[in-house]
Design a protein around this motif. Structure first.
Motif, PDB file in Angstrom:
ATOM      1  N   ALA A 117       0.817  -1.287  -0.007  1.00 59.31           N
ATOM      2  CA  ALA A 117       0.075  -0.127   0.246  1.00 59.31           C
ATOM      3  C   ALA A 117       0.886   1.154  -0.145  1.00 59.31           C
ATOM      4  O   ALA A 117       0.642   2.331  -0.714  1.00 59.31           O
ATOM      5  CB  ALA A 117      -0.799  -0.034   1.358  1.00 59.31           C
ATOM      6  N   MET A 118       1.998   1.077   0.575  1.00 58.74           N
ATOM      7  CA  MET A 118       2.702   2.348   0.726  1.00 58.74           C
ATOM      8  C   MET A 118       3.474   2.380  -0.378  1.00 58.74           C
ATOM      9  O   MET A 118       3.713   3.756  -1.167  1.00 58.74           O
ATOM     10  CB  MET A 118       3.969   2.111   1.899  1.00 58.74           C
ATOM     11  CG  MET A 118       3.518   2.207   3.305  1.00 58.74           C
ATOM     12  SD  MET A 118       4.575   1.696   4.456  1.00 58.74           S
ATOM     13  CE  MET A 118       6.049   2.610   4.264  1.00 58.74           C
ATOM     14  N   LEU A 119       3.962   1.454  -1.423  1.00 58.20           N
ATOM     15  CA  LEU A 119       4.441   1.550  -2.629  1.00 58.20           C
ATOM     16  C   LEU A 119       3.485   2.261  -3.564  1.00 58.20           C
ATOM     17  O   LEU A 119       3.753   2.862  -4.424  1.00 58.20           O
ATOM     18  CB  LEU A 119       4.690   0.186  -3.150  1.00 58.20           C
ATOM     19  CG  LEU A 119       5.981  -0.616  -2.340  1.00 58.20           C
ATOM     20  CD1 LEU A 119       6.183  -1.913  -2.856  1.00 58.20           C
ATOM     21  CD2 LEU A 119       7.223   0.166  -1.993  1.00 58.20           C
ATOM     22  N   LYS A 120       2.164   1.873  -3.598  1.00 54.86           N
ATOM     23  CA  LYS A 120       1.006   2.326  -4.435  1.00 54.86           C
ATOM     24  C   LYS A 120       0.942   3.885  -4.294  1.00 54.86           C
ATOM     25  O   LYS A 120       0.614   4.630  -5.204  1.00 54.86           O
ATOM     26  CB  LYS A 120      -0.144   1.387  -4.088  1.00 54.86           C
ATOM     27  CG  LYS A 120      -0.171   0.160  -4.558  1.00 54.86           C
ATOM     28  CD  LYS A 120      -1.535  -0.434  -4.164  1.00 54.86           C
ATOM     29  CE  LYS A 120      -1.384  -1.936  -4.901  1.00 54.86           C
ATOM     30  NZ  LYS A 120      -2.902  -2.477  -4.826  1.00 54.86           N
ATOM     31  N   GLU A 121       1.045   4.274  -3.129  1.00 54.22           N
ATOM     32  CA  GLU A 121       0.950   5.682  -2.840  1.00 54.22           C
ATOM     33  C   GLU A 121       2.100   6.606  -3.499  1.00 54.22           C
ATOM     34  O   GLU A 121       1.881   7.618  -3.973  1.00 54.22           O
ATOM     35  CB  GLU A 121       0.910   5.859  -1.028  1.00 54.22           C
ATOM     36  CG  GLU A 121      -0.585   5.418  -0.667  1.00 54.22           C
ATOM     37  CD  GLU A 121      -0.371   5.510   0.895  1.00 54.22           C
ATOM     38  OE1 GLU A 121       0.390   6.316   1.345  1.00 54.22           O
ATOM     39  OE2 GLU A 121      -1.327   4.888   1.542  1.00 54.22           O
ATOM     40  N   ARG A 122       3.244   5.774  -3.345  1.00 51.96           N
ATOM     41  CA  ARG A 122       4.390   6.574  -3.948  1.00 51.96           C
ATOM     42  C   ARG A 122       4.246   6.739  -5.574  1.00 51.96           C
ATOM     43  O   ARG A 122       4.656   7.643  -5.984  1.00 51.96           O
ATOM     44  CB  ARG A 122       5.429   5.807  -3.409  1.00 51.96           C
ATOM     45  CG  ARG A 122       6.972   6.326  -4.220  1.00 51.96           C
ATOM     46  CD  ARG A 122       7.410   7.479  -3.480  1.00 51.96           C
ATOM     47  NE  ARG A 122       8.785   8.080  -4.091  1.00 51.96           N
ATOM     48  CZ  ARG A 122       9.969   7.943  -3.650  1.00 51.96           C
ATOM     49  NH1 ARG A 122      10.057   7.352  -2.488  1.00 51.96           N
ATOM     50  NH2 ARG A 122      10.749   8.534  -4.257  1.00 51.96           N
ATOM     51  N   ILE A 123       3.708   5.527  -6.045  1.00 51.21           N
ATOM     52  CA  ILE A 123       3.474   5.337  -7.410  1.00 51.21           C
ATOM     53  C   ILE A 123       2.484   6.640  -7.939  1.00 51.21           C
ATOM     54  O   ILE A 123       2.671   7.268  -8.847  1.00 51.21           O
ATOM     55  CB  ILE A 123       3.134   4.105  -7.787  1.00 51.21           C
ATOM     56  CG1 ILE A 123       4.231   3.149  -7.782  1.00 51.21           C
ATOM     57  CG2 ILE A 123       2.460   3.871  -9.419  1.00 51.21           C
ATOM     58  CD1 ILE A 123       3.676   1.534  -7.641  1.00 51.21           C
ATOM     59  N   VAL A 124       1.351   6.695  -7.093  1.00 49.98           N
ATOM     60  CA  VAL A 124       0.515   7.722  -7.438  1.00 49.98           C
ATOM     61  C   VAL A 124       1.224   8.903  -7.293  1.00 49.98           C
ATOM     62  O   VAL A 124       0.824   9.998  -8.269  1.00 49.98           O
ATOM     63  CB  VAL A 124      -0.823   7.637  -6.448  1.00 49.98           C
ATOM     64  CG1 VAL A 124      -1.534   8.527  -6.922  1.00 49.98           C
ATOM     65  CG2 VAL A 124      -1.524   6.442  -6.744  1.00 49.98           C
ATOM     66  N   ALA A 125       1.846   9.340  -6.403  1.00 50.22           N
ATOM     67  CA  ALA A 125       2.588  10.647  -6.221  1.00 50.22           C
ATOM     68  C   ALA A 125       3.536  10.920  -7.281  1.00 50.22           C
ATOM     69  O   ALA A 125       3.689  12.224  -7.855  1.00 50.22           O
ATOM     70  CB  ALA A 125       3.252  10.630  -4.945  1.00 50.22           C
ATOM     71  N   ASP A 126       4.423  10.028  -7.732  1.00 52.44           N
ATOM     72  CA  ASP A 126       5.456   9.989  -8.859  1.00 52.44           C
ATOM     73  C   ASP A 126       4.779   9.746 -10.190  1.00 52.44           C
ATOM     74  O   ASP A 126       5.769   9.638 -11.073  1.00 52.44           O
ATOM     75  CB  ASP A 126       6.263   9.246  -8.354  1.00 52.44           C
ATOM     76  CG  ASP A 126       7.147   9.879  -7.219  1.00 52.44           C
ATOM     77  OD1 ASP A 126       6.738  10.855  -6.651  1.00 52.44           O
ATOM     78  OD2 ASP A 126       7.953   9.110  -6.814  1.00 52.44           O
ATOM     79  N   TRP A 127       3.529   9.438 -10.746  1.00 51.69           N
ATOM     80  CA  TRP A 127       2.984   9.096 -11.865  1.00 51.69           C
ATOM     81  C   TRP A 127       3.263  10.202 -12.645  1.00 51.69           C
ATOM     82  O   TRP A 127       2.929  11.367 -12.532  1.00 51.69           O
ATOM     83  CB  TRP A 127       1.536   8.728 -11.731  1.00 51.69           C
ATOM     84  CG  TRP A 127       1.107   8.114 -12.872  1.00 51.69           C
ATOM     85  CD1 TRP A 127       0.686   8.756 -14.221  1.00 51.69           C
ATOM     86  CD2 TRP A 127       1.022   6.694 -13.032  1.00 51.69           C
ATOM     87  NE1 TRP A 127       0.142   7.582 -14.940  1.00 51.69           N
ATOM     88  CE2 TRP A 127       0.397   6.645 -14.380  1.00 51.69           C
ATOM     89  CE3 TRP A 127       1.242   5.617 -12.383  1.00 51.69           C
ATOM     90  CZ2 TRP A 127       0.357   5.391 -15.019  1.00 51.69           C
ATOM     91  CZ3 TRP A 127       1.234   4.348 -13.133  1.00 51.69           C
ATOM     92  CH2 TRP A 127       0.416   4.062 -14.133  1.00 51.69           C
ATOM     93  N   PRO A 128       3.660  10.086 -14.013  1.00 53.66           N
ATOM     94  CA  PRO A 128       4.072  10.918 -14.858  1.00 53.66           C
ATOM     95  C   PRO A 128       2.947  12.020 -15.428  1.00 53.66           C
ATOM     96  O   PRO A 128       1.824  11.083 -15.585  1.00 53.66           O
ATOM     97  CB  PRO A 128       4.653  10.290 -16.099  1.00 53.66           C
ATOM     98  CG  PRO A 128       5.234   9.164 -15.701  1.00 53.66           C
ATOM     99  CD  PRO A 128       4.407   8.768 -14.439  1.00 53.66           C
TER     100      PRO A 128
END
Length: 118
Positions: free
Chosen positions: A31-42
């Motif tokens: 879940a923490m990884l997914k939050e990081r992905i959403v924040a860093d999504w191009p």
């Protein structure tokens, strides 16, 4: 935490581009990884997740559950020392949202059944 205990991950997007690599503790949850992905999504991508639940992470052919940790998902085979693990990030909007966004045809349906009872 010692630097050698951190696990290096990158996330492959649908078009072949990557987010990362980043270093994570083995205790970090999916879940923490997914939050990081959403924040860093191009920002220039046509398809983008609106929330962490819209992202599915796939590693070694398995969809990873939010409650699992990075250490539990690390695959022991084929791993190189100091290598980067690639996870695939797939955008899949939640079903409740997808159903509510469907267009509803409000025209009455006409029955074209022509049954005859003899």
């Amino acid at each position: 935490m010692p630097e050698e205990d951190l696990i290096e991950l990158k996330f492959r997007l649908y078009d072949g581009s990557d987010i990362g690599p980043f270093r994570y503790s083995p205790a970090s949850t999916i879940a923490m990884l997914k939050e990081r992905i959403v924040a860093d999504w191009p920002k220039d991508k046509k398809v983008a997740p609106k929330a962490a639940n819209d992202v599915k992470l796939i590693c070694a052919g398995k969809i990873l559950e939010n409650s699992r940790t990075v250490g539990q998902c690390k695959t022991p085979f084929g791993e190189l020392p100091n290598g980067v693990i690639t996870m695939h990030a797939v955008v899949q909007p939640s079903l409740a949202k997808a159903k509510s966004e469907k267009k509803i045809d409000k025209t009455p349906k006409q029955s074209i059944c022509s049954c005859s009872i003899l």
